[in-house]
Write a protein that holds these residues in place. Structure first.
Motif, PDB file in Angstrom:
ATOM      1  N   ALA A   1      35.322  -8.849  39.589  1.00  0.00           N
ATOM      2  CA  ALA A   1      34.500  -8.594  40.773  1.00  0.00           C
ATOM      3  C   ALA A   1      35.308  -8.778  42.055  1.00  0.00           C
TER       4      ALA A   1
ATOM      5  N   THR B   1      31.381 -13.367  46.372  1.00  0.00           N
ATOM      6  CA  THR B   1      31.471 -12.466  45.225  1.00  0.00           C
ATOM      7  C   THR B   1      31.850 -13.255  43.979  1.00  0.00           C
TER       8      THR B   1
ATOM      9  N   ALA C   1      29.403 -13.656  40.776  1.00  0.00           N
ATOM     10  CA  ALA C   1      29.860 -13.156  39.480  1.00  0.00           C
ATOM     11  C   ALA C   1      29.849 -14.268  38.435  1.00  0.00           C
TER      12      ALA C   1
END
Length: 186
Positions: free
Chosen positions: A177, A155, A159
């Motif tokens: 995020a 993630t 991001a």
């Protein structure tokens, strides 16, 4: 007669690493030397080559990755890790410079190996924190902690890529995020 050293290698690397965090330019030996307050030739003398400086920076980063919880609150440590990823106060050019540095690491076999080692250590550390946060009841997941750790890292990386193309990097902040993902697990 050689001049006496006024800074340790670690002090020099710290100044360079700090400058790289906010740099809007790609990594250059001249830029690293300026950040360290030294002449580029001095960096070469100390570290052997441009790549020697990069290797020393990478080794230093790998060694800095924690191996276990630093305190009694692993969930707070996970949130602090997420906060360390923030690009809220970073320009678009600085986000691109970070990606340029990543690309440079990927082009060098030794730097790529160190990056892999560092990411594995980070994955191990996050796994330990997640396990401890689950044990404390701070996270409620049935998914394996290692998978959650991988999801957090992925993630963050995704991001960062989104932040690199966003007109305002803060709109795709990796901190937000990862924080959102962690919040969904509490």
């Amino acid at each position: 007669m050689a001049r006496p050293r006024t800074s340790t290698d670690d002090e020099i690397l710290e100044r360079i690493a700090t400058a790289l965090q906010v740099s809007s330019n790609g990594w250059t030996l001249a830029g690293a030397a300026a950040a360290a307050g030294l002449h580029p030739a001095t960096l070469i003398k100390r570290f052997g080559s441009r790549e020697g400086v990069l290797l020393a920076l990478s080794r230093r980063w790998v060694e800095s990755v924690p191996t276990g919880p630093a305190g009694p609150d692993p969930h707070a440590e996970l949130l602090a890790w997420a906060a360390s990823l923030s690009v809220r106060d970073v320009s678009s050019a600085a986000v691109l410079a970070r990606l340029d540095m990543l690309a440079e690491d990927l082009r060098s076999g030794e730097l790529r190996e160190l990056l892999h080692l560092g990411w594995q250590r980070q994955l191990d550390h996050l796994t330990v924190l997640i396990e401890a946060a689950i044990d404390r009841g701070d996270l409620r997941v049935s998914t394996a902690p290692r998978l959650v750790a991988r999801s957090l890292m992925d993630t963050a990386a995704g991001a960062l890529l989104r932040a690199a193309v966003a007109p305002d990097p803060a709109d795709a902040d990796p901190c937000s995020a990862v924080h959102d993902l962690l919040e969904s697990l509490t």
